[in-house]
Design a protein around this motif. Structure first.
Motif, mmCIF file in Angstrom:
data_model
loop_
_atom_site.group_PDB
_atom_site.id
_atom_site.type_symbol
_atom_site.label_atom_id
_atom_site.label_comp_id
_atom_site.label_asym_id
_atom_site.label_seq_id
_atom_site.Cartn_x
_atom_site.Cartn_y
_atom_site.Cartn_z
ATOM 1 N N GLN A 53 0.832 -1.183 0.000
ATOM 2 C CA GLN A 53 0.000 0.000 0.000
ATOM 3 C C GLN A 53 0.871 1.238 0.000
ATOM 4 O O GLN A 53 1.858 1.320 0.710
ATOM 5 C CB GLN A 53 -0.901 0.005 1.230
ATOM 6 C CG GLN A 53 -1.956 1.082 1.203
ATOM 7 C CD GLN A 53 -2.944 0.943 2.338
ATOM 8 O OE1 GLN A 53 -2.874 -0.011 3.103
ATOM 9 N NE2 GLN A 53 -3.851 1.882 2.446
ATOM 10 N N VAL A 54 0.524 2.193 -0.832
ATOM 11 C CA VAL A 54 1.288 3.425 -0.978
ATOM 12 C C VAL A 54 0.585 4.536 -0.225
ATOM 13 O O VAL A 54 -0.619 4.718 -0.356
ATOM 14 C CB VAL A 54 1.411 3.790 -2.469
ATOM 15 C CG1 VAL A 54 2.074 5.137 -2.615
ATOM 16 C CG2 VAL A 54 2.199 2.708 -3.212
ATOM 17 N N GLY A 93 5.271 2.396 2.208
ATOM 18 C CA GLY A 93 4.986 1.435 1.157
ATOM 19 C C GLY A 93 6.003 1.564 0.037
ATOM 20 O O GLY A 93 7.164 1.879 0.272
ATOM 21 N N ASP A 94 5.554 1.389 -1.168
ATOM 22 C CA ASP A 94 6.461 1.425 -2.303
ATOM 23 C C ASP A 94 6.678 2.831 -2.837
ATOM 24 O O ASP A 94 7.432 3.026 -3.768
ATOM 25 C CB ASP A 94 5.913 0.561 -3.441
ATOM 26 C CG ASP A 94 5.890 -0.903 -3.058
ATOM 27 O OD1 ASP A 94 5.065 -1.645 -3.598
ATOM 28 O OD2 ASP A 94 6.722 -1.285 -2.196
ATOM 29 N N ALA A 114 3.689 17.292 -15.310
ATOM 30 C CA ALA A 114 2.248 17.070 -15.455
ATOM 31 C C ALA A 114 1.718 16.203 -14.322
ATOM 32 O O ALA A 114 2.280 15.152 -14.012
ATOM 33 C CB ALA A 114 1.959 16.400 -16.792
ATOM 34 N N SER A 115 0.618 16.619 -13.734
ATOM 35 C CA SER A 115 0.051 15.851 -12.623
ATOM 36 C C SER A 115 -0.386 14.456 -13.071
ATOM 37 O O SER A 115 -0.337 13.509 -12.286
ATOM 38 C CB SER A 115 -1.127 16.604 -12.011
ATOM 39 O OG SER A 115 -2.129 16.845 -12.977
ATOM 40 N N ALA A 116 -0.758 14.307 -14.318
ATOM 41 C CA ALA A 116 -1.220 13.001 -14.808
ATOM 42 C C ALA A 116 -0.115 11.950 -14.817
ATOM 43 O O ALA A 116 -0.399 10.751 -14.913
ATOM 44 C CB ALA A 116 -1.805 13.151 -16.209
ATOM 45 N N THR A 117 1.124 12.384 -14.714
ATOM 46 C CA THR A 117 2.247 11.449 -14.744
ATOM 47 C C THR A 117 2.394 10.667 -13.451
ATOM 48 O O THR A 117 2.973 9.593 -13.418
ATOM 49 C CB THR A 117 3.544 12.221 -15.042
ATOM 50 O OG1 THR A 117 3.451 12.780 -16.352
ATOM 51 C CG2 THR A 117 4.786 11.361 -14.934
ATOM 52 N N PHE A 118 1.860 11.218 -12.366
ATOM 53 C CA PHE A 118 2.081 10.644 -11.044
ATOM 54 C C PHE A 118 0.870 9.857 -10.576
ATOM 55 O O PHE A 118 -0.268 10.297 -10.681
ATOM 56 C CB PHE A 118 2.423 11.751 -10.050
ATOM 57 C CG PHE A 118 3.756 12.380 -10.321
ATOM 58 C CD1 PHE A 118 3.876 13.410 -11.245
ATOM 59 C CD2 PHE A 118 4.890 11.930 -9.679
ATOM 60 C CE1 PHE A 118 5.117 13.979 -11.515
ATOM 61 C CE2 PHE A 118 6.128 12.489 -9.935
ATOM 62 C CZ PHE A 118 6.244 13.520 -10.860
ATOM 63 N N LEU A 119 1.160 8.679 -10.014
ATOM 64 C CA LEU A 119 0.097 7.777 -9.608
ATOM 65 C C LEU A 119 -0.356 7.993 -8.165
ATOM 66 O O LEU A 119 -1.518 7.749 -7.837
ATOM 67 C CB LEU A 119 0.558 6.328 -9.757
ATOM 68 C CG LEU A 119 0.936 5.872 -11.163
ATOM 69 C CD1 LEU A 119 1.467 4.449 -11.128
ATOM 70 C CD2 LEU A 119 -0.259 5.977 -12.103
ATOM 71 N N TYR A 120 0.558 8.424 -7.314
ATOM 72 C CA TYR A 120 0.258 8.487 -5.886
ATOM 73 C C TYR A 120 0.331 9.917 -5.384
ATOM 74 O O TYR A 120 1.254 10.665 -5.737
ATOM 75 C CB TYR A 120 1.246 7.615 -5.097
ATOM 76 C CG TYR A 120 1.348 6.212 -5.637
ATOM 77 C CD1 TYR A 120 2.548 5.719 -6.129
ATOM 78 C CD2 TYR A 120 0.231 5.390 -5.665
ATOM 79 C CE1 TYR A 120 2.637 4.438 -6.643
ATOM 80 C CE2 TYR A 120 0.316 4.106 -6.174
ATOM 81 C CZ TYR A 120 1.518 3.636 -6.660
ATOM 82 O OH TYR A 120 1.601 2.356 -7.169
#
Length: 125
Positions: free
Chosen positions: A1-2, A26-27, A108-114
């Motif tokens: 879990q991140v 987490g990761d 770009a914010s869309a590049t980041f997952l967490y």
């Protein structure tokens, strides 16, 4: 879990300083890039500063260059954003981000997952 948890937001006067912290679990902290974004009133989320873990390289938006500093403490799994000479234009909600998609635009914010939950910065004149 991140999980990313920001802290350190608050109120500063024009010309003052604040330091934001983002602690990862987490990761998340294995991500090559850690970044700070901000969202000001009626504006889209924008990249402020990015730190590349592999080489220690940093990048700043032109609007904060020379005033903000991003640092990363691997032992504490924490990334910091030291903000100085604040102006009213710096007010907004600041977000920590990680999990960059390889090859994506780090601005770009869309590049980041967490993402963290955000911490508010108020600058009073």
């Amino acid at each position: 879990q991140v999980q990313l948890v920001e802290s350190g937001g608050g109120t500063a006067q024009v010309g003052g300083s604040l330091t934001l912290s983002c602690t990862a679990s987490g990761d998340a902290f294995e991500s090559s890039y850690m970044a700070w974004f901000r969202q000001r009133t009626d504006k889209k989320r924008e990249g402020v500063a990015q730190h590349w873990n592999d080489g220690g390289q940093v990048h700043y938006a032109d609007s904060v260059k020379g005033r903000f500093t991003i640092t990363r403490d691997k032992f504490r799994d924490t990334v910091y954003l030291l903000m100085s000479n604040l102006s009213t234009e710096d007010a907004g909600t600041y977000y920590c981000a990680s999990g960059a998609i390889p090859g994506g635009d780090i601005l770009a914010s869309a590049t980041f997952l967490y993402w963290g939950q955000g911490t508010q910065v108020i600058v009073s004149s």
